[in-house]
Design a protein around this motif. Sequence first.
Motif, PDB file in Angstrom:
ATOM      1  N   GLU A   1      55.090 -51.350  25.463  1.00 17.12           N
ATOM      2  CA  GLU A   1      54.479 -51.881  26.691  1.00 17.12           C
ATOM      3  C   GLU A   1      55.558 -52.327  27.679  1.00 17.12           C
ATOM      4  N   LYS A   2      56.602 -52.946  27.169  1.00 16.88           N
ATOM      5  CA  LYS A   2      57.696 -53.408  28.045  1.00 16.88           C
ATOM      6  C   LYS A   2      58.465 -52.232  28.628  1.00 16.88           C
ATOM      7  N   PHE A   3      58.767 -51.231  27.808  1.00 15.42           N
ATOM      8  CA  PHE A   3      59.431 -50.026  28.329  1.00 15.42           C
ATOM      9  C   PHE A   3      58.584 -49.419  29.446  1.00 15.42           C
ATOM     10  N   ASP A   4      57.293 -49.263  29.173  1.00 11.71           N
ATOM     11  CA  ASP A   4      56.396 -48.662  30.156  1.00 11.71           C
ATOM     12  C   ASP A   4      56.327 -49.482  31.440  1.00 11.71           C
ATOM     13  N   ALA A   5      56.351 -50.805  31.323  1.00 19.20           N
ATOM     14  CA  ALA A   5      56.287 -51.670  32.507  1.00 19.20           C
ATOM     15  C   ALA A   5      57.531 -51.493  33.379  1.00 19.20           C
ATOM     16  N   VAL A   6      58.693 -51.395  32.759  1.00 24.35           N
ATOM     17  CA  VAL A   6      59.918 -51.178  33.541  1.00 24.35           C
ATOM     18  C   VAL A   6      59.840 -49.827  34.248  1.00 24.35           C
ATOM     19  N   HIS A   7      59.399 -48.809  33.547  1.00 25.16           N
ATOM     20  CA  HIS A   7      59.285 -47.489  34.170  1.00 25.16           C
ATOM     21  C   HIS A   7      58.285 -47.501  35.337  1.00 25.16           C
ATOM     22  N   ARG A   8      57.159 -48.199  35.179  1.00 22.84           N
ATOM     23  CA  ARG A   8      56.201 -48.301  36.295  1.00 22.84           C
ATOM     24  C   ARG A   8      56.849 -48.981  37.497  1.00 22.84           C
ATOM     25  N   LEU A   9      57.604 -50.042  37.247  1.00 22.44           N
ATOM     26  CA  LEU A   9      58.252 -50.767  38.334  1.00 22.44           C
ATOM     27  C   LEU A   9      59.201 -49.861  39.108  1.00 22.44           C
ATOM     28  N   VAL A  10      60.083 -49.173  38.399  1.00 20.14           N
ATOM     29  CA  VAL A  10      61.112 -48.387  39.089  1.00 20.14           C
ATOM     30  C   VAL A  10      60.618 -47.025  39.576  1.00 20.14           C
TER      31      VAL A  10
ATOM     32  N   ASP B   1      61.874 -48.081  46.327  1.00 16.30           N
ATOM     33  CA  ASP B   1      62.837 -48.284  47.412  1.00 16.30           C
ATOM     34  C   ASP B   1      63.742 -49.491  47.174  1.00 16.30           C
ATOM     35  N   LYS B   2      63.453 -50.296  46.118  1.00 19.49           N
ATOM     36  CA  LYS B   2      64.205 -51.528  45.895  1.00 19.49           C
ATOM     37  C   LYS B   2      65.026 -51.558  44.609  1.00 19.49           C
ATOM     38  N   ILE B   3      64.590 -50.849  43.579  1.00 20.24           N
ATOM     39  CA  ILE B   3      65.240 -50.929  42.272  1.00 20.24           C
ATOM     40  C   ILE B   3      65.181 -49.576  41.584  1.00 20.24           C
ATOM     41  N   GLU B   4      66.211 -49.295  40.795  1.00 17.91           N
ATOM     42  CA  GLU B   4      66.261 -48.024  40.073  1.00 17.91           C
ATOM     43  C   GLU B   4      66.842 -48.268  38.682  1.00 17.91           C
ATOM     44  N   LEU B   5      66.365 -47.514  37.711  1.00 13.89           N
ATOM     45  CA  LEU B   5      66.843 -47.611  36.340  1.00 13.89           C
ATOM     46  C   LEU B   5      68.150 -46.839  36.202  1.00 13.89           C
ATOM     47  N   ALA B   6      69.156 -47.503  35.679  1.00 13.86           N
ATOM     48  CA  ALA B   6      70.448 -46.863  35.418  1.00 13.86           C
ATOM     49  C   ALA B   6      70.541 -46.499  33.943  1.00 13.86           C
ATOM     50  N   LEU B   7      70.942 -45.272  33.676  1.00 17.35           N
ATOM     51  CA  LEU B   7      71.132 -44.809  32.307  1.00 17.35           C
ATOM     52  C   LEU B   7      72.606 -44.584  31.982  1.00 17.35           C
ATOM     53  N   THR B   8      73.438 -44.549  33.021  1.00 15.51           N
ATOM     54  CA  THR B   8      74.882 -44.336  32.845  1.00 15.51           C
ATOM     55  C   THR B   8      75.641 -45.267  33.790  1.00 15.51           C
ATOM     56  N   SER B   9      76.939 -45.390  33.558  1.00 16.79           N
ATOM     57  CA  SER B   9      77.757 -46.197  34.472  1.00 16.79           C
ATOM     58  C   SER B   9      77.811 -45.550  35.855  1.00 16.79           C
TER      59      SER B   9
ATOM     60  N   LYS C   1      68.733 -52.650  43.810  1.00 16.14           N
ATOM     61  CA  LYS C   1      68.984 -53.402  42.590  1.00 16.14           C
ATOM     62  C   LYS C   1      69.068 -52.409  41.434  1.00 16.14           C
ATOM     63  N   VAL C   2      69.900 -52.750  40.457  1.00 14.21           N
ATOM     64  CA  VAL C   2      70.121 -51.897  39.297  1.00 14.21           C
ATOM     65  C   VAL C   2      69.392 -52.490  38.096  1.00 14.21           C
ATOM     66  N   ALA C   3      68.561 -51.694  37.451  1.00 16.47           N
ATOM     67  CA  ALA C   3      67.893 -52.117  36.220  1.00 16.47           C
ATOM     68  C   ALA C   3      68.579 -51.443  35.039  1.00 16.47           C
ATOM     69  N   LEU C   4      68.951 -52.243  34.059  1.00 17.13           N
ATOM     70  CA  LEU C   4      69.483 -51.749  32.789  1.00 17.13           C
ATOM     71  C   LEU C   4      68.579 -52.278  31.690  1.00 17.13           C
ATOM     72  N   MET C   5      68.122 -51.412  30.807  1.00 16.95           N
ATOM     73  CA  MET C   5      67.205 -51.858  29.762  1.00 16.95           C
ATOM     74  C   MET C   5      67.930 -52.091  28.450  1.00 16.95           C
TER      75      MET C   5
ATOM     76  N   ARG D   1      63.783 -43.740  25.813  1.00 23.93           N
ATOM     77  CA  ARG D   1      62.932 -44.476  26.756  1.00 23.93           C
ATOM     78  C   ARG D   1      63.754 -45.243  27.795  1.00 23.93           C
ATOM     79  N   GLY D   2      65.093 -45.264  27.619  1.00 21.87           N
ATOM     80  CA  GLY D   2      65.953 -45.879  28.625  1.00 21.87           C
ATOM     81  C   GLY D   2      66.776 -47.060  28.169  1.00 21.87           C
TER      82      GLY D   2
END
Length: 189
Positions: free
Chosen positions: A23-32, A38-46, A58-62, A83-84
Amino acid sequence: REAQNPDAFMPAGYERAYRAAIEKFDAVHRLVERFATDKIELALTSADVRRINAAGKKVALMGVENGYPIGDDIGRVKEFHDRGARYMSLAHNGHNQLSDSHTGERDGWKWHGLSPLGRQVIVEMNRVGLIVDVSHPSKASTMQSIEISKAPVIASHSAVRALCNVSRNMDDEQLLALKKTGGVIQVVA
């Protein structure tokens, strides 16, 4: 906390925690991906971190605060990475099937560090590229994690024990061992 539930180390407890993690993984994905593109994106690499920051977002790291939701299924390590997630702590504020928590200083030890499964999980984390986070496990778990990991280890949110004598904070031996891995500590106030 999980260890106080009667089904904590049973399939039902693992399944409940796994569903909550998903549920938490899915919530982060819905947000980004839907709500704040336009405000935040999930980063998977440096490289993603640098690109997202340069774009003014803003940078999201899970990360996974507690490895308990993997249950006894090592395959979930790769699933969480897919999942990120990019880092995971084996324990939180209580022992689990993977590791002793720092709370053992008060409550006693279950594994005297990592469990046999916890050792296997670190190997799998290294294989898939999930960073080992030692901000809540016991000192023995931390030192064993550092010994086993072939990749740098991090303490994502810890403090220095000489300045704040709390069981989850890192002493000089832990800090020097962390440094030898090439890892970092993000110090909390």
